[in-house]
Scaffold this motif. Structure first.
Motif, short mmCIF file in Angstrom:
data_model
loop_
_atom_site.label_atom_id
_atom_site.label_comp_id
_atom_site.label_asym_id
_atom_site.label_seq_id
_atom_site.Cartn_x
_atom_site.Cartn_y
_atom_site.Cartn_z
N LEU A 121 0.83 -1.21 0.00
CA LEU A 121 0.00 0.00 0.00
C LEU A 121 0.86 1.25 0.00
N CYS A 122 1.89 1.23 0.83
CA CYS A 122 2.79 2.38 0.91
C CYS A 122 3.40 2.69 -0.45
N LYS A 123 3.87 1.66 -1.13
CA LYS A 123 4.51 1.87 -2.43
C LYS A 123 3.49 2.29 -3.49
N TYR A 142 -8.31 2.97 7.99
CA TYR A 142 -7.20 2.28 8.65
C TYR A 142 -6.09 3.28 9.00
N SER A 143 -5.68 3.29 10.26
CA SER A 143 -4.69 4.25 10.72
C SER A 143 -3.34 4.08 10.01
N GLY A 144 -3.02 2.83 9.63
CA GLY A 144 -1.77 2.59 8.91
C GLY A 144 -1.75 3.27 7.55
N ILE A 152 2.40 12.96 2.63
CA ILE A 152 2.63 13.26 1.21
C ILE A 152 2.24 14.68 0.87
N GLY A 153 1.27 15.23 1.61
CA GLY A 153 0.89 16.63 1.39
C GLY A 153 -0.19 16.82 0.37
N SER A 154 -0.99 15.78 0.14
CA SER A 154 -2.12 15.92 -0.78
C SER A 154 -3.33 16.43 -0.01
N HIS A 287 9.72 -0.09 -7.50
CA HIS A 287 10.02 0.51 -6.19
C HIS A 287 10.64 -0.54 -5.27
N MET A 288 10.10 -1.76 -5.30
CA MET A 288 10.66 -2.84 -4.48
C MET A 288 12.10 -3.13 -4.87
N GLN A 289 12.40 -3.07 -6.17
CA GLN A 289 13.78 -3.31 -6.61
C GLN A 289 14.75 -2.35 -5.95
N ALA A 290 14.27 -1.14 -5.65
CA ALA A 290 15.13 -0.12 -5.06
C ALA A 290 15.06 -0.09 -3.54
#
Length: 427
Positions: A121-123, A142-144, A152-154, A287-290
């Motif tokens: 979810l984060c990614k 969900y608080s997470g 993020i500032g949206s 993103h996971m690769q990094a």
């Protein structure tokens, strides 16, 4: 679907890691291939030779040596082939997504093993949200997820839910300042993303009806919204048949679905699944690769062997057993609430999940009562402001989890909460 519309500059600029690409190639290469390209450690130095696990039914599973070696070494980012194949079979059998066989490479369904749905979810949010974007999010939520999106500032637009989940009329209301045609304007600030928890919502325990799901999906089509379906409680629906998922009705390829094994097999293994259009899933993989490179190989192998041992029908039986347990816990929780909290608290009876969402009557803000007074009585709940977009705003709600407590402890917990509320009322 113009998937670039849903991705931010950072995500679109990610390129495949050459080393990660080689790892994937090597995993599929013939045994005669000689590789001097990678940076993999020599497996002969790993001190683990074998792994076996004992199941609660008495079965002992000895994992094949070649699979152990696979698990101990770096692997391709999408996941170990054995685990991926099982997940693909499961998703086809349970959801049978319409885009599974799409000829459009971007729309075609893809799956990725992730280190828990929280990380996925984060990614996903970090790939799809830019600063100052308008984003639609189910409230309470969900608080997470709120911990991910707030920094993020949206601009987050809350969409209210009730005992039947997210309210379609409230979604239309949230979109009322825009026309559907504005989704075709790249300079418009119309929201592009909707996040919801369709079953056993955390914190509410509420679940969407099929009629609401169909209506919400139509609204997403009208406004070209991309829908994030965070569904870790799908198999914790108490009644059969299951209400079909958004993924199962996704003819456009506009749903990104998150599943988790945490509530079913093990939360500590950190194994989840993201399923959705390849164009979006691939961005999460890059993103996971990094970052984490891939989900733990040992966790994947252990999970796969348990699932393989169960078989599909055994898995279905197991999740029914899990759901039946939580249903009995729910019943005990409601019994205790009726006994001690009637006239002090309002609630709706959940039909899935592991949470009871309660409104404290005559209380404008639950925070101090729960974090101070209730703790003094040696009982813990989560104050409702943890699940709101504006956590500083007074909130009269409280979340109670009935997953672990015995019926006797739930009875004591609600008795203590009642004492707190009566004392507060008298003061």
């Amino acid at each position: 679907m113009n998937y670039n519309r849903f991705l931010n500059v950072t995500s679109l600029s990610r390129k495949p890691s050459p080393i990660r690409v080689l790892t994937g190639i090597l995993q599929q290469a013939p045994p005669s291939t000689i590789s001097m390209a990678g940076g993999r450690p020599n497996p002969s130095l790993f001190p683990i030779n074998g792994v076996s696990i004992s199941l609660s039914n008495g079965t002992k599973l000895d994992i094949e040596p070649n699979l152990v070696q696979k698990a101990l070494q770096y692997s391709a980012t999408p996941g170990l082939s054995e685990m991926l194949d099982w997940i693909k079979m499961l998703q086809k059998n349970i959801h049978n997504p319409p885009t599974l066989t799409s000829t459009d490479e971007n729309q075609k369904l893809d799956m990725l093993v992730i280190p828990g749905s929280q990380d996925g979810l984060c990614k996903a949010f970090e790939a799809m949200i830019s600063k100052k974007d308008n984003v639609l999010i189910e409230i309470p939520s969900y608080s997470g997820t709120l911990a991910i999106v707030k920094p993020i500032g949206s601009y987050y637009i809350g969409v209210d839910s009730d005992e039947h989940g997210l309210i379609p009329g409230k979604l239309k209301e949230a979109l009322s300042k825009w026309s559907p045609e504005e989704s075709k304007n790249p300079n418009s600030d119309i929201p592009k993303l909707l996040y919801c928890i369709p079953n056993g919502g955390n914190p509410t325990g509420h679940s969407l009806t099929l009629q609401r799901k169909e209506e919400i999906y139509r609204i997403c089509q009208d406004y070209d919204l991309f829908l994030i379906e965070d569904d870790p409680y799908y198999y914790l629906q108490y009644d059969q048949p299951y209400i079909p998922s958004f993924l199962s009705m996704d003819v456009d390829g506009r749903v990104l679905r998150f599943d988790s094994f945490s509530k079913l097999l093990s939360s500590g293994m950190r194994v989840g699944v993201v399923t959705g259009p390849k164009a979006i899933v691939n961005r999460i993989a890059l993103h996971m690769q990094a970052s984490v490179m891939h989900t733990s190989g040992i966790s994947q192998v252990l999970m796969f062997k348990v699932l393989e041992n169960m078989g599909l029908e055994g898995f279905k039986d197991h999740v029914k057993t899990v759901a039946n347990f939580y249903k009995s816990q729910r019943d005990a929780c409601i019994k205790a609430a009726n006994k001690h909290l009637t006239g002090l608290v309002e609630w709706n009876v959940p039909n899935s999940g592991m949470f009871l969402w309660m409104k404290l009557m005559g209380v404008s803000d639950s925070f101090q009562l729960i974090t101070e007074k209730a703790r003094e009585k040696e009982v813990l709940f989560v104050p409702g402001n943890a699940f709101m977009l504006d956590s500083e705003k007074p909130c009269p709600y409280v979340r109670a989890s009935f997953s672990e407590s015995s019926p006797e402890d739930m009875d004591k917990a609600f008795q203590r909460l009642a004492e707190v509320l009566i004392e507060a009322k008298n003061n």
